[in-house]
Design an enzyme around this catalytic site. Sequence first.
Site, PDB file in Angstrom:
ATOM      1  N   ARG A 252       7.661  -0.158  14.181  1.00 15.82           N
ATOM      2  CA  ARG A 252       8.010   1.259  14.109  1.00 15.82           C
ATOM      3  C   ARG A 252       8.894   1.582  15.306  1.00 15.82           C
ATOM      4  O   ARG A 252       8.424   1.597  16.432  1.00 15.82           O
ATOM      5  CB  ARG A 252       6.701   2.062  14.178  1.00 15.82           C
ATOM      6  CG  ARG A 252       6.853   3.535  13.995  1.00 15.82           C
ATOM      7  CD  ARG A 252       5.548   4.223  14.402  1.00 15.82           C
ATOM      8  NE  ARG A 252       5.543   4.545  15.800  1.00 15.82           N
ATOM      9  CZ  ARG A 252       4.456   4.618  16.562  1.00 15.82           C
ATOM     10  NH1 ARG A 252       3.281   4.378  16.065  1.00 15.82           N
ATOM     11  NH2 ARG A 252       4.551   4.930  17.830  1.00 15.82           N
TER      12      ARG A 252
ATOM     13  N   HIS B 272       5.442   7.868  16.495  1.00 16.15           N
ATOM     14  CA  HIS B 272       4.584   7.859  15.305  1.00 16.15           C
ATOM     15  C   HIS B 272       5.002   8.960  14.319  1.00 16.15           C
ATOM     16  O   HIS B 272       5.204   8.725  13.134  1.00 16.15           O
ATOM     17  CB  HIS B 272       3.125   8.047  15.718  1.00 16.15           C
ATOM     18  CG  HIS B 272       2.196   8.330  14.588  1.00 16.15           C
ATOM     19  ND1 HIS B 272       1.860   7.379  13.660  1.00 16.15           N
ATOM     20  CD2 HIS B 272       1.560   9.462  14.218  1.00 16.15           C
ATOM     21  CE1 HIS B 272       1.039   7.920  12.765  1.00 16.15           C
ATOM     22  NE2 HIS B 272       0.849   9.185  13.078  1.00 16.15           N
TER      23      HIS B 272
ATOM     24  N   TYR C 248       2.526   5.319  25.668  1.00 19.05           N
ATOM     25  CA  TYR C 248       1.641   4.170  25.489  1.00 19.05           C
ATOM     26  C   TYR C 248       2.345   2.833  25.230  1.00 19.05           C
ATOM     27  O   TYR C 248       1.699   1.812  25.169  1.00 19.05           O
ATOM     28  CB  TYR C 248       0.630   4.456  24.361  1.00 19.05           C
ATOM     29  CG  TYR C 248       1.258   4.940  23.070  1.00 19.05           C
ATOM     30  CD1 TYR C 248       1.847   4.046  22.185  1.00 19.05           C
ATOM     31  CD2 TYR C 248       1.267   6.291  22.733  1.00 19.05           C
ATOM     32  CE1 TYR C 248       2.426   4.484  21.010  1.00 19.05           C
ATOM     33  CE2 TYR C 248       1.848   6.743  21.560  1.00 19.05           C
ATOM     34  CZ  TYR C 248       2.427   5.830  20.705  1.00 19.05           C
ATOM     35  OH  TYR C 248       3.012   6.270  19.540  1.00 19.05           O
TER      36      TYR C 248
HETATM   37  C1  TPP Z   1      -8.659   9.077   7.935  1.00 20.20           C
HETATM   38  C2  TPP Z   1      -7.615   9.430   8.930  1.00 20.20           C
HETATM   39  N1  TPP Z   1      -7.895   9.365  10.240  1.00 20.20           N
HETATM   40  C3  TPP Z   1      -6.973   9.716  11.159  1.00 20.20           C
HETATM   41  C4  TPP Z   1      -5.741  10.135  10.776  1.00 20.20           C
HETATM   42  C5  TPP Z   1      -4.709  10.546  11.816  1.00 20.20           C
HETATM   43  N2  TPP Z   1      -3.665   9.516  11.808  1.00 20.20           N
HETATM   44  C6  TPP Z   1      -2.557   9.687  11.069  1.00 20.20           C
HETATM   45  S1  TPP Z   1      -1.610   8.338  11.072  1.00 20.20           S
HETATM   46  C7  TPP Z   1      -2.640   7.494  12.077  1.00 20.20           C
HETATM   47  C8  TPP Z   1      -2.296   6.070  12.442  1.00 20.20           C
HETATM   48  C9  TPP Z   1      -1.952   5.256  11.242  1.00 20.20           C
HETATM   49  O1  TPP Z   1      -1.596   3.967  11.571  1.00 20.20           O
HETATM   50  P1  TPP Z   1      -1.171   2.918  10.475  1.00 20.20           P
HETATM   51  O2  TPP Z   1      -2.174   2.904   9.374  1.00 20.20           O
HETATM   52  O3  TPP Z   1      -0.930   1.627  11.168  1.00 20.20           O
HETATM   53  O4  TPP Z   1       0.163   3.487   9.858  1.00 20.20           O
HETATM   54  P2  TPP Z   1       1.524   3.857  10.628  1.00 20.20           P
HETATM   55  O5  TPP Z   1       1.407   5.279  11.045  1.00 20.20           O
HETATM   56  O6  TPP Z   1       1.668   2.928  11.779  1.00 20.20           O
HETATM   57  O7  TPP Z   1       2.598   3.705   9.608  1.00 20.20           O
HETATM   58  C10 TPP Z   1      -3.730   8.287  12.416  1.00 20.20           C
HETATM   59  C11 TPP Z   1      -4.815   7.872  13.316  1.00 20.20           C
HETATM   60  C12 TPP Z   1      -5.484  10.205   9.397  1.00 20.20           C
HETATM   61  N3  TPP Z   1      -4.295  10.618   8.923  1.00 20.20           N
HETATM   62  N4  TPP Z   1      -6.422   9.842   8.509  1.00 20.20           N
END
Ligand code: TPP
Lengths: 320, 353
Positions: free
Chosen positions: B257, B261, B270
Site C-alpha cells: 500500500r 491507509h 508508523y
Molecule cells: C471488523 C473491523 N474492525 C476494524 C475496522 C477498522 N479498520 C478498517 S481497515 C482496517 C485495517 C485493514 O487491514 P487489511 O485487512 O490488511 O486491509 P487494507 O486496509 O490493508 O487493505 C481496520 C482495522 C473495520 N473496518 N472492521
Amino acid sequence: MPVLNMVQAINLALKEEMQRDDSVVILGEDVGKDGGVFRVTEGLYDRFGAQRIIDTPLAESGIVGAAIGMAVYGLKPVAEIQFMGFIYPALDQILSHASRVRARSRGRFSCPLVIRTPYGIGIKAPEHHEESTEALFCHTPGVKVVVPSTPYNAKGLLMSSIRDPDPVIFLEAARLYRMIKEEVPEGEYTIPLGQARIAREGSSVTIIAWGSMLHRTLQAAEGYDAEVIDMMTLSPFDEETIYNSVKKTGRVVIVHEAPKTCGFGAELSASIAEDAMLYLRAPVMRVTAYDVVMPTAKLEDYYTPDVSRIRKAVEEILKY
Amino acid sequence: MPEKIIESFQIRRLDILNEKGEANGPLMPALSDDLIKKMYELFILLRTFDRYALNLHAEGRIGTYASVLGQEASQVGSALAIEKSDWIFPSFRESGVYLSMGYPPRMLLQYWSGDERGSRVPDDLNIFPVCVPVGTQIPHAVGAAAAAKYKGDKIAVVSYFGDGGTSKGDFHEGLNMAGVMKLPVVFICQNNHWAISVPLKQQTASKTIAQKAYAYGFDGIQVDGNDVFAVYKATKEAVDKARQGGGPTFIECVTYRMSDHTTADDAKRYRSQEEVDAWKSKDPLLRLKLFMEKKGLWSEQYGKEIEEKTKEIIEKEVREKESTKDPDPKDMFTYTYTNLTLRQMKQMKEVES
Ligand SMILES: Cc1ncc(C[n+]2csc(CCOP(=O)(O)OP(=O)(O)O)c2C)c(N)n1
C-alpha cells in the site's frame, strides 16, 4: 489546572491508572505505535512499552476474549474497539462470557475489564463508524455501560471503570472528542458509576440525555425552565435522580441518537411509568433517531435529533 | 513406535514479469495484445481515479477515501480473469476491481462522499457493495458459492480481503466451510503489508499467508502482487478450476500500500520512508510499461493519448457526480424493509416537515 479536551482527559486517566497499577494493560487495533486512530492512547506506547500497550491482530472477538482471560487471571485490561460498529464480532464474547464470568463461577472468578469504544454521529465517516447501539449492552445483565459527556467526567468515570471489579463498556462520543475543553485536574479523582448528574436545574420539564446528545439538549433547553439530566451511566442507571426530578417537573423528554424502537429511552420511559406514574402530568416523550439503518454522511444530519426536534417535543409536552 | 511425518506442505510462488519488464517465457500466459493494452489502460484509469479522489478529498468534496495506489496489478490482473457471470465480494479497497468490471467511476465517488446511491450496483454486474467491516464478506462468498453449486451454475465466486482480514474469525469460518464443502470460490488476499499501523509480522506468525489454505484442505499460492501477468494467470486458473468443480483456491498477492491507509490516516507515524521507497522500484505500472515498450505495444504517443483520454473520462465523471443532487432524506427509510413500517411512515412525515 490543565484545560483538556475529551481525548486528552481519557489519555490522562489511562496514563495515571497505568502508573498507579501495573496490572492495567491496554490492547486493541492500532493502540500502540499509532496511538489509536483518534489518538486516545497517544504516547502510552513510548512510556509503557509493547508489553503493556498491545497492538493486536485485527480480531475483535479475539481482543475481548483475550481481555477476559487476562482479567480472570488478575490483570486489568482496557480493550479498545476501534469504532462501535466493529464491536459486533466481539458481542459473542461480551454477551456469552464477560457478562457472566462472576455468575457462572458463583463468584469464584471475576472479570474486571473495560472496553472503550468511540460511538455515535458527527464524524461523517463511512458505514459502521457512527453506530450508537448502547441498548444492546444495557440489555445484558452483568456488564455496566458508561457514557461520559465532558472531559472532566470522562476522566473520573474512566478511573472508576478501570477500578470496577465487573466488566464496563465505556462509550466515548466521537463527536465530543475535540469539541469541548474544560479544566481537568491531574491526579486521582473518581466519579462513581451508576450516578446521574443534574446538568441544568429547572422545574417545568425534565430532559434526559447522555453523551453527545447532552450538549444539543442543553442548547435546546435554553429559554425553558427545563431540568437536564446527564445519565453518565446507563447501566445500572440512577433511578433516584430521575424520579426526584420527575416529582418536581411532572414532565419528561428523553433524547438519544440511537433508533427509537427498543432504544434505552424505552427502558427509561417504562421505568418512569412504573415507578413515578402518579407524578406525571404528561406522557413521557422520546426524541430519537429513526428506525432505519444508520445512514452515511449525506443524510446523517436528518437522522439524529437536532435542537429543533428537541424543542418541538418540549413545546408539545408543556401543553399538557 | 517411531515418530512419523504424516503431512508436510510446499508453497508455490508465481513470478512472471520482473522489474525490468522482462517476462518469464514458459510461465507467461497467452494474452492478446488487446488484453495487455487493456491492462495498461485500466492501470492508468485507476491511477487517475485515485489521484482525483485524493484531490477531491483534500478539497472537502468527498469524505474518507481508501487509496489503491500500488495495488493496481493485484486488482486489475485478477478482475480481468473474472467473467461477468461470476460473483465478487470485495472489501473497501477494491476500486480497481470495481472499475475493471465496469462500475461507473462517478458512483464510486458518490459512495465515498457518503451518498449511498453510489452503492446501487448496476444490474449487469454481480459485485457486492463495499464491505466496511473487515473480513465479514468472506463467508458471504462461501455461501454464494454453495448456492451456485446447489443450483448447478458453472460460475466462480471471488472474495477479496487484506492481510488484516485473515486475522478475523470470519476468515477461518469461511475458508473452513469452503474446504469442507469443496466450493467454487477463490479467495484473493492482497497482502499489502499493513493493516493500518499493524505490520504483517504482528498480524500473523506464519511465513506466508498462502500456506493457511493448506490447513483447510485446499491449494494456496503466493504470487507477486505487483506483477499483473502472475496475478492474472493464478486467478484465471483458480476460477477455471472452480467452475469445473475443483473446489476453492487461495491466492496471496504480495503487494504494497503506497498511500496512507485512508485519507484519515498518517502512515508516517508508523512506517519508514525507506520502506516505502524500496517498493517504488517494484511499481506494477512501470513494469508493464517496460514490457509493452519491448513488445512495441507502447509508445510515447500511445501513453499520452491514453492519459489524456482517461483524464477526460474521469473529469466528466467528477462533473457528473458533482452535479448530482443530494439524496432526499426520505431515502434513508426506503430500503430498511421491503415495505415501510407504520412507525417509519410516521417518522418519514416528521422528516418531511
Ligand atoms: C471488523 C473491523 N474492525 C476494524 C475496522 C477498522 N479498520 C478498517 S481497515 C482496517 C485495517 C485493514 O487491514 P487489511 O485487512 O490488511 O486491509 P487494507 O486496509 O490493508 O487493505 C481496520 C482495522 C473495520 N473496518 N472492521
